[in-house]
Motif scaffolding. Structure first.
Motif, PDB file in Angstrom:
ATOM      1  N   GLY A  74       0.824  -1.213   0.000  1.00 53.28           N
ATOM      2  CA  GLY A  74       0.000   0.000   0.000  1.00 53.28           C
ATOM      3  C   GLY A  74       0.852   1.253   0.000  1.00 53.28           C
ATOM      4  O   GLY A  74       0.573   2.211  -0.743  1.00 53.28           O
TER       5      GLY A  74
ATOM      6  N   LEU B  77       2.485   1.925  -3.416  1.00 51.78           N
ATOM      7  CA  LEU B  77       1.576   2.587  -4.372  1.00 51.78           C
ATOM      8  C   LEU B  77       1.446   4.071  -4.025  1.00 51.78           C
ATOM      9  O   LEU B  77       1.428   4.938  -4.906  1.00 51.78           O
ATOM     10  N   ASN B  78       1.393   4.340  -2.719  1.00 49.26           N
ATOM     11  CA  ASN B  78       1.308   5.725  -2.251  1.00 49.26           C
ATOM     12  C   ASN B  78       2.540   6.528  -2.706  1.00 49.26           C
ATOM     13  O   ASN B  78       2.428   7.635  -3.206  1.00 49.26           O
TER      14      ASN B  78
ATOM     15  N   ASN C  86      -3.306   5.122  -7.499  1.00 47.82           N
ATOM     16  CA  ASN C  86      -4.535   4.808  -6.772  1.00 47.82           C
ATOM     17  C   ASN C  86      -4.719   3.281  -6.738  1.00 47.82           C
ATOM     18  O   ASN C  86      -4.817   2.649  -7.794  1.00 47.82           O
ATOM     19  N   PRO C  87      -4.765   2.660  -5.542  1.00 48.64           N
ATOM     20  CA  PRO C  87      -4.899   1.193  -5.452  1.00 48.64           C
ATOM     21  C   PRO C  87      -6.134   0.660  -6.180  1.00 48.64           C
ATOM     22  O   PRO C  87      -6.163  -0.490  -6.605  1.00 48.64           O
TER      23      PRO C  87
ATOM     24  N   GLU D 216      -2.669  -5.050   0.141  1.00 48.97           N
ATOM     25  CA  GLU D 216      -1.932  -3.824   0.490  1.00 48.97           C
ATOM     26  C   GLU D 216      -1.070  -3.949   1.738  1.00 48.97           C
ATOM     27  O   GLU D 216      -0.135  -3.180   1.933  1.00 48.97           O
TER      28      GLU D 216
ATOM     29  N   ILE E 212       3.063  -3.933 -11.523  1.00 59.14           N
ATOM     30  CA  ILE E 212       1.822  -3.187 -11.248  1.00 59.14           C
ATOM     31  C   ILE E 212       1.016  -3.158 -12.544  1.00 59.14           C
ATOM     32  O   ILE E 212       1.431  -2.541 -13.531  1.00 59.14           O
TER      33      ILE E 212
ATOM     34  N   LYS F 242     -11.856  -4.391 -10.655  1.00 63.09           N
ATOM     35  CA  LYS F 242     -10.685  -4.974  -9.985  1.00 63.09           C
ATOM     36  C   LYS F 242     -10.910  -6.459  -9.674  1.00 63.09           C
ATOM     37  O   LYS F 242      -9.999  -7.266  -9.794  1.00 63.09           O
TER      38      LYS F 242
END
Lengths: 83, 291
Positions: free
Chosen positions: A40, A43-44, A49-50, A64, A76, B200
């Protein structure tokens, strides 16, 4: 020089490689970085954006909270519409 | 993070499931949608509008797994380095899973590919493509009991917001897992078994089951209004999980509140296909772009 190459090989074998390799399919680019934290926060850090991606390590989907290592090779993949 | 149903590590969060329980969860969700909304019957002859993307491959794979009688119908718009790649994936997938595949193209029906149309005319790609694609799907789905599409929850939430923004009441009224309900033999009802599955979730399922590695996006998407809505909804969903689900549930629960004027379907005076106006949109566009 030879000493460092051998040391690198050992580190890679033992999973102590210095850099994480991250492939971002949307931009078709590879990022090499030093990183400590979970998926998580990666990605941040990359400002992704997850909600818009799935993240894969060794062909396994990651949630995450999974803690990453610097030796990891991460993919990713963008969650995009077909049609 | 552990799976909610066993001791294995979760591969998906919200809900938390391991690989096996996630697939079971998503397949149950699709089966419930089919059952609760009366989308398909086991004896139905089903055609799936298939592009070779993750959504259509997922629904083809699931329906085939659930032993439904499915045929894949692909529309080749003629988008170089995109549709050719996804059709290659689709052909391989159909061969491997022993699913019958039909491919019809813009070029065959309208004399030009989408690339050729866009090269010569300053048209909005998604509008032209949408009109011609729906026309061909409807034309070739005629012999079937249902036309299945791979629309997922994200697609539907985006469509609802787009129609709200455009004040398109009749399109809002038509939203739902089953649309195009009419008694005419010239129209096959369209059903969306992935209606409650997020993008997703579908992507994760397609990845786990190795359905495709081709996750390319249409090169024309950057010009679409939908992309702006998609990005906005994803941003909101990130800070307020459940937003997309709330939008589609709002739409389903409030169908009676927004009342659209009745539109009578008639036959297009040029091609004879069903239309809400005397000349259908496909014929109007054909004339406009002189295909």
């Amino acid at each position: 020089m030879l000493f460092f190459n051998i040391l690198d090989s050992f580190n890679n074998l033992l999973g102590f490689s210095d850099f994480m390799e991250v492939y971002i399919d949307k931009d078709n680019r590879q990022v090499t970085l030093k990183f400590n934290g979970n998926m998580g926060s990666l990605l941040n850090k990359l400002k992704i954006n997850p909600e818009t991606v799935i993240v894969v390590r060794e062909n396994v989907l990651l949630t995450e909270d999974v803690v990453l290592k610097n030796s990891d090779k991460i993919k990713i993949l963008s969650v995009i519409s077909g049609g | 993070m552990k799976c909610d149903s066993c001791e294995k590590s979760a591969i998906f969060s919200g809900p938390q499931y391991c690989k096996e329980h996630f697939c079971e969860y998503l397949e149950d969700k699709v089966l419930s949608t089919i059952k609760n909304f009366g989308l398909l019957k086991k004896k139905d002859k089903i055609v799936v509008g298939a592009s070779g993307g993750k959504d259509s491959l997922t629904i083809l794979y699931m329906l085939n797994k659930f032993c439904y009688n499915v045929t894949a119908l692909a529309i080749d718009e003629g988008i170089k380095n995109y549709r050719d790649l996804s059709l290659f994936t689709l052909k391989e997938f159909c061969e491997k899973n022993k699913i019958k595949l039909r491919v019809v193209s813009f070029k065959d029906k309208f004399n030009k590919s989408l690339d050729e149309i866009l090269f010569k005319k300053n048209e909005r790609p998604c509008t032209v493509c949408g009109v011609f694609r729906r026309y061909l799907l409807n034309l070739h789905a005629r012999d079937y009991d249902a036309l299945v599409t791979g629309h997922n929850m994200d697609d539907e939430a985006q469509a609802i917001v787009m129609n709200l923004v455009k004040n398109n009441i009749s399109a809002l009224q038509r939203a739902g897992p089953k649309t195009g309900i009419t008694t005419s033999k010239k129209f096959t009802s369209r059903v969306k078994p992935l209606y409650f599955c997020s993008e997703k979730e579908v992507m994760s399922y397609a990845f786990i089951n190795n359905l495709t590695t081709n996750f390319n996006e249409c090169p024309n998407v950057s010009m679409s209004f939908r992309l702006r809505i998609r990005n906005t909804l994803n941003e909101i969903e990130g800070s307020m999980p459940g937003t997309k689900k709330n939008i589609i549930e709002w739409s389903l629960n409030n169908k009676g509140i927004v009342v659209a004027p009745k539109t009578n379907l008639e036959e297009c005076c040029v091609c004879g296909e069903l239309s809400s106006t005397s000349v259908c949109m496909a014929c109007k566009y054909s004339k406009k772009i002189k295909v």
